[in-house]
Write a protein that holds these residues in place. Structure first.
Motif, PDB file in Angstrom:
ATOM      1  N   ALA A 466      13.703  88.523  17.772  1.00 52.72           N
ATOM      2  CA  ALA A 466      14.320  88.338  16.418  1.00 52.72           C
ATOM      3  C   ALA A 466      14.159  87.606  15.406  1.00 52.72           C
ATOM      4  N   GLY A 467      14.632  89.058  14.273  1.00 54.48           N
ATOM      5  CA  GLY A 467      14.262  88.314  13.237  1.00 54.48           C
ATOM      6  C   GLY A 467      15.736  88.078  12.594  1.00 54.48           C
ATOM      7  N   PRO A 468      15.580  87.227  11.318  1.00 55.20           N
ATOM      8  CA  PRO A 468      16.664  87.639   9.888  1.00 55.20           C
ATOM      9  C   PRO A 468      17.381  88.907   9.947  1.00 55.20           C
ATOM     10  N   ASP A 469      16.585  90.058  10.226  1.00 53.52           N
ATOM     11  CA  ASP A 469      16.900  91.095   9.652  1.00 53.52           C
ATOM     12  C   ASP A 469      16.319  92.781  10.745  1.00 53.52           C
ATOM     13  N   ARG A 470      15.673  92.068  12.075  1.00 52.28           N
ATOM     14  CA  ARG A 470      16.008  92.788  13.527  1.00 52.28           C
ATOM     15  C   ARG A 470      16.056  92.847  14.661  1.00 52.28           C
ATOM     16  N   PRO A 471      16.952  92.942  15.538  1.00 50.92           N
ATOM     17  CA  PRO A 471      16.895  92.256  17.045  1.00 50.92           C
ATOM     18  C   PRO A 471      15.561  92.463  17.568  1.00 50.92           C
ATOM     19  N   GLU A 472      15.686  91.789  18.802  1.00 48.75           N
ATOM     20  CA  GLU A 472      14.728  91.668  19.811  1.00 48.75           C
ATOM     21  C   GLU A 472      13.733  93.348  19.767  1.00 48.75           C
ATOM     22  N   ILE A 473      12.693  93.429  20.152  1.00 54.56           N
ATOM     23  CA  ILE A 473      11.807  94.516  20.067  1.00 54.56           C
ATOM     24  C   ILE A 473      10.925  94.017  21.625  1.00 54.56           C
ATOM     25  N   ARG A 474      11.597  95.023  22.730  1.00 50.84           N
ATOM     26  CA  ARG A 474      10.997  95.279  23.742  1.00 50.84           C
ATOM     27  C   ARG A 474       9.819  96.778  23.793  1.00 50.84           C
ATOM     28  N   TYR A 475       8.317  96.080  24.565  1.00 50.89           N
ATOM     29  CA  TYR A 475       8.089  97.437  24.067  1.00 50.89           C
ATOM     30  C   TYR A 475       6.346  96.756  25.406  1.00 50.89           C
ATOM     31  N   THR A 476       6.272  98.403  25.930  1.00 49.85           N
ATOM     32  CA  THR A 476       5.251  98.019  26.381  1.00 49.85           C
ATOM     33  C   THR A 476       3.192  98.719  25.965  1.00 49.85           C
ATOM     34  N   GLU A 477       2.511  97.474  26.160  1.00 48.45           N
ATOM     35  CA  GLU A 477       1.391  98.045  25.662  1.00 48.45           C
ATOM     36  C   GLU A 477       0.404  98.131  26.467  1.00 48.45           C
ATOM     37  N   THR A 478      -0.519  98.973  26.404  1.00 48.94           N
ATOM     38  CA  THR A 478      -1.123  99.580  26.880  1.00 48.94           C
ATOM     39  C   THR A 478      -1.865  99.906  27.130  1.00 48.94           C
ATOM     40  N   GLY A 479      -3.671  99.419  27.609  1.00 44.22           N
ATOM     41  CA  GLY A 479      -4.871  99.041  26.696  1.00 44.22           C
ATOM     42  C   GLY A 479      -5.559  99.800  28.431  1.00 44.22           C
ATOM     43  N   GLU A 480      -6.999  99.681  27.469  1.00 48.88           N
ATOM     44  CA  GLU A 480      -8.279  99.430  29.346  1.00 48.88           C
ATOM     45  C   GLU A 480      -8.484  98.892  29.732  1.00 48.88           C
ATOM     46  N   ALA A 481      -8.248  98.930  30.865  1.00 43.70           N
ATOM     47  CA  ALA A 481      -9.094  97.815  31.449  1.00 43.70           C
ATOM     48  C   ALA A 481      -9.990  97.524  31.433  1.00 43.70           C
ATOM     49  N   ARG A 482     -10.618  96.826  30.934  1.00 44.87           N
ATOM     50  CA  ARG A 482     -12.468  96.892  30.639  1.00 44.87           C
ATOM     51  C   ARG A 482     -12.963  96.554  31.396  1.00 44.87           C
ATOM     52  N   ALA A 483     -12.423  95.996  32.927  1.00 42.07           N
ATOM     53  CA  ALA A 483     -13.359  95.246  34.112  1.00 42.07           C
ATOM     54  C   ALA A 483     -13.748  95.865  35.260  1.00 42.07           C
ATOM     55  N   GLU A 484     -12.264  97.070  34.648  1.00 43.10           N
ATOM     56  CA  GLU A 484     -12.586  98.059  36.370  1.00 43.10           C
ATOM     57  C   GLU A 484     -13.793  99.329  35.409  1.00 43.10           C
ATOM     58  N   PRO A 485     -14.904 100.177  36.853  1.00 36.82           N
ATOM     59  CA  PRO A 485     -15.375 101.011  36.358  1.00 36.82           C
ATOM     60  C   PRO A 485     -14.532 101.784  35.543  1.00 36.82           C
ATOM     61  N   SER A 486     -15.713 102.306  34.574  1.00 38.67           N
ATOM     62  CA  SER A 486     -15.254 103.681  33.933  1.00 38.67           C
ATOM     63  C   SER A 486     -16.095 104.880  33.640  1.00 38.67           C
ATOM     64  N   PHE A 487     -16.292 105.955  34.065  1.00 42.24           N
ATOM     65  CA  PHE A 487     -16.844 107.185  34.186  1.00 42.24           C
ATOM     66  C   PHE A 487     -16.368 108.219  33.998  1.00 42.24           C
ATOM     67  N   SER A 488     -16.898 109.615  33.789  1.00 39.90           N
ATOM     68  CA  SER A 488     -16.659 110.697  34.056  1.00 39.90           C
ATOM     69  C   SER A 488     -17.567 111.367  35.506  1.00 39.90           C
ATOM     70  N   THR A 489     -17.797 112.221  35.863  1.00 43.40           N
ATOM     71  CA  THR A 489     -17.781 113.219  36.694  1.00 43.40           C
ATOM     72  C   THR A 489     -17.040 114.245  36.780  1.00 43.40           C
ATOM     73  N   LEU A 490     -18.286 115.839  37.138  1.00 45.45           N
ATOM     74  CA  LEU A 490     -18.119 116.886  36.980  1.00 45.45           C
ATOM     75  C   LEU A 490     -17.714 116.833  38.530  1.00 45.45           C
ATOM     76  N   THR A 491     -16.796 117.947  38.876  1.00 46.36           N
ATOM     77  CA  THR A 491     -16.674 117.937  40.679  1.00 46.36           C
ATOM     78  C   THR A 491     -15.572 119.151  40.643  1.00 46.36           C
ATOM     79  N   ALA A 492     -16.522 119.958  42.218  1.00 46.27           N
ATOM     80  CA  ALA A 492     -16.074 120.506  42.411  1.00 46.27           C
ATOM     81  C   ALA A 492     -15.189 120.296  43.755  1.00 46.27           C
ATOM     82  N   VAL A 493     -14.031 120.967  43.830  1.00 51.23           N
ATOM     83  CA  VAL A 493     -12.788 121.212  44.501  1.00 51.23           C
ATOM     84  C   VAL A 493     -12.844 122.974  45.350  1.00 51.23           C
ATOM     85  N   ASP A 494     -12.979 122.503  46.281  1.00 44.78           N
ATOM     86  CA  ASP A 494     -12.025 123.405  47.343  1.00 44.78           C
ATOM     87  C   ASP A 494     -11.745 124.013  47.734  1.00 44.78           C
ATOM     88  N   LEU A 495     -11.175 124.803  47.106  1.00 46.38           N
ATOM     89  CA  LEU A 495      -9.410 125.115  46.946  1.00 46.38           C
ATOM     90  C   LEU A 495      -8.785 125.711  48.101  1.00 46.38           C
TER      91      LEU A 495
END
Length: 595
Positions: A466-495
């Protein structure tokens, strides 16, 4: 503000191909059209054209190219009707082109009311019906243009300029380390409209508020999404407008006014634990009874439509505040859901909430598509939904009953574990598994073709004192987990065989824009590095690649005229290519086989 459409310019067609001009056939007789987003009301992104096939696709080459003069975020899927190709751009400009040669027939320059919009100025396509071209714009308007001339037939202000206004982004920039912050400033439209039953149907984005903090490279992909405690969202909605006049006929709000808390579900509908602190949510409920008023629920992509049942099917987005659940106790109905609405009235027929009380950004963003499911007693009319959580869900179209769930498309990790002060790594992250780009479906083979992102995110709960003119601010920050694998696939699913994985092919760069399948045994898929790839639909083998000069961020289409088949795709990059080493562009590239 948008650049003038005088900036639209046509690069010379590849003259060596020698495309002959011809008089277009009447719409009722013209074969091989692509008349709407997703190809038809089923949203299958499948064409029965087979002139380009496994045996000859290696000879595919550019036929002509059109440069819009507006660079970047070019996510639109073109529409081809009666020999004319209609294309929208970032900034909501529209062009009508001769689909044989690329000759410009007319252009429309959009004059936006404001530069303040939600996110990048992307537009994902137009709808064409009854001699009109319909577009929903980022500055909150639904517009009808004359299909022959481009003149405005009507222009309806669906969202007032001040609706959704907030100054939170600028106010928090310094408090979040001084990094550039991008935030929602107002509601607007991204999706291509659906025209059904004389109605133009479209939903708003920008409702599920989240600040995007740029990363070191200047992009948003590796940066963070910040969900802040309190009333910073807006109420998402889908509405229908009279195709002839633009008058609003009905509006359905995503957030439920009476009972948006739902049942305080401990598990998803398919039985996965949500790891919620239900007692804490119930204790917080009395102080947050009005949370639905700013509860979020953006609508990202065009509904599918069953004219026999009179139902439309659409996915809804995340609740607000994004990724921070204490100030919105309960299940937050009807966010994160696949819903069925009566096309005439907008009344809710059924819903299936994929993620109650979402804290991870798992919007039901991908356009649903209609299939015939193989039930024990015969075929069942069904609707399928590819999800960010990593499955494809299949529901009875009439009742919403869950009929099947595919095998996981990715390796899930800590799924539905809540954000924490130490940081919780969860796979998939908020970009999916499967996000808004459409999934193609071939009814003959039963295969669905999805662009799948493999990656994880770290969800961290933080506090600004909290500051002089505002209350405490809580938030969730979401960022890429860079230590985890990151890639794309084209995937065929047999429905057709229980949702098993038929094949999956890893791409050289991230896949984007969605998939197109054809009766020629091909699947076309774009990459953010600029390549458009043609895969063998049975095996996934890459049979052809072409470098389009900028990232593919819109779905390809195919059409035919005078017995000649074409493939068209927008190459303009996206917000995710900023700082990635891959450029942005402004081109529609159209391919065909040499004559």
């Amino acid at each position: 503000m948008p650049r003038s459409f005088a900036a639209f310019r046509l690069r010379a067609a590849v003259s060596a191909i020698g495309i002959a001009a011809a008089t277009p056939l009447p719409a009722a007789e013209a074969p091989g059209e692509w008349p709407m987003f997703g190809h038809d009301h089923t949203n299958r992104n499948f064409s029965d054209l087979a002139g380009i096939d496994r045996s000859n696709v290696a000879r595919l080459r550019p036929a002509w190219m059109f440069q819009t003069g507006v660079t970047g975020y070019f996510q639109a899927q073109p529409v081809m009707v009666d020999g004319t190709l209609y294309l929208s751009t970032t900034q909501n400009n529209v062009a009508a082109l001769d689909a044989r040669t690329g000759r410009v027939l007319w252009t429309y320059t959009h004059k936006a009311r404001t530069e303040k919009i939600f996110g990048p100025p992307s537009n994902r396509g137009v709808a064409v019906s009854g001699g009109l071209v319909f577009q929903a714009t980022m500055d909150g308007r639904v517009i009808a243009l004359d299909a022959k001339t481009g003149k405005v037939a009507w222009d309806h202000e669906a969202v007032r300029p001040e609706e959704g206004e907030t100054e939170t982004a600028s106010g928090l920039a310094q408090q979040l380390g001084g990094k550039p912050v991008q935030g929602s400033s107002r509601l607007g439209f991204k999706m291509p409209p659906l025209v059904a039953g004389g109605l133009v149907i479209v939903g708003v984005s920008g409702a599920g508020y989240g600040l995007h903090v740029e990363d070191e490279a200047g992009g948003l992909d590796g940066g963070s999404v910040v969900g802040i405690e309190g009333g910073y969202g807006r109420r998402g909605w889908l509405a229908a407008y009279d195709a002839g006049t633009g008058q609003e006929r009905w509006r359905w709000y995503v957030t439920k006014e009476d009972g948006w808390e739902g049942a305080f579900s401990e598990k998803t509908g398919d039985g996965i634990p949500l790891h919620r602190d239900i007692p804490a949510e119930k204790a917080a409920a009395p102080a947050n009874r009005q949370a639905w008023r700013v509860g979020g629920g953006s609508l990202w992509m065009t509904p599918a439509f069953d004219p026999d049942l009179g139902l439309i099917y659409v996915g809804t987005g995340n609740p607000a505040p994004q990724n921070f659940g204490l100030s919105r106790p309960g299940d937050n109905l009807y966010t994160m859901s696949l819903v069925a609405l009566d096309v005439k009235t907008g009344h809710l027929r059924w819903y299936y909430q994929q993620v109650p009380h979402d804290e991870w950004g798992y919007d039901v963003a991908a356009p649903p598509f209609l299939i015939d499911h193989k039930g024990a007693d015969g075929p069942v009319k069904a609707v399928a939904s590819a999800s960010k959580t990593g499955w494809i869900y299949v529901h009875d179209r009439a009742t919403g009953k869950l009929l099947a769930r595919s095998a996981p498309l990715i390796a899930q990790k800590n799924l539905f574990e809540p954000p924490s002060t130490t940081g919780t790594v969860v796979s998939p992250g908020p970009l999916g598994a499967v996000s808004w780009p459409p999934t193609a479906f071939d009814a003959a083979s039963g295969l669905a073709y999805a662009q799948v992102r493999h990656g994880a995110a770290t969800y961290t709960v933080k506090t600004v004192p909290a500051g002089p003119d505002r209350p405490e601010i809580r938030y969730t920050e979401t960022g890429e987990a860079r230590a985890e694998p990151s890639f794309s696939t084209l995937t065929a699913v047999d429905l057709g065989k229980g949702g098993s994985i038929a094949w999956s092919v890893k791409s050289a760069s991230r896949l984007s824009g969605g998939t197109l399948a054809t009766a020629g045994g091909l699947v076309f898929s774009g990459e953010e590095d600029g390549h458009l790839d043609a895969h063998d639909a049975a095996s996934g083998q890459v049979l052809w690649r072409f470098q389009c000069g900028a990232g593919i961020s819109g779905p390809a289409i195919t059409y035919s005229l005078d017995g000649r088949q074409y493939v068209a795709v927008a190459a303009g990059g996206s917000s995710f290519t900023k700082g990635s080493g891959f450029g942005t562009g402004d081109a529609l590239v159209v391919f065909s086989l040499p004559e």
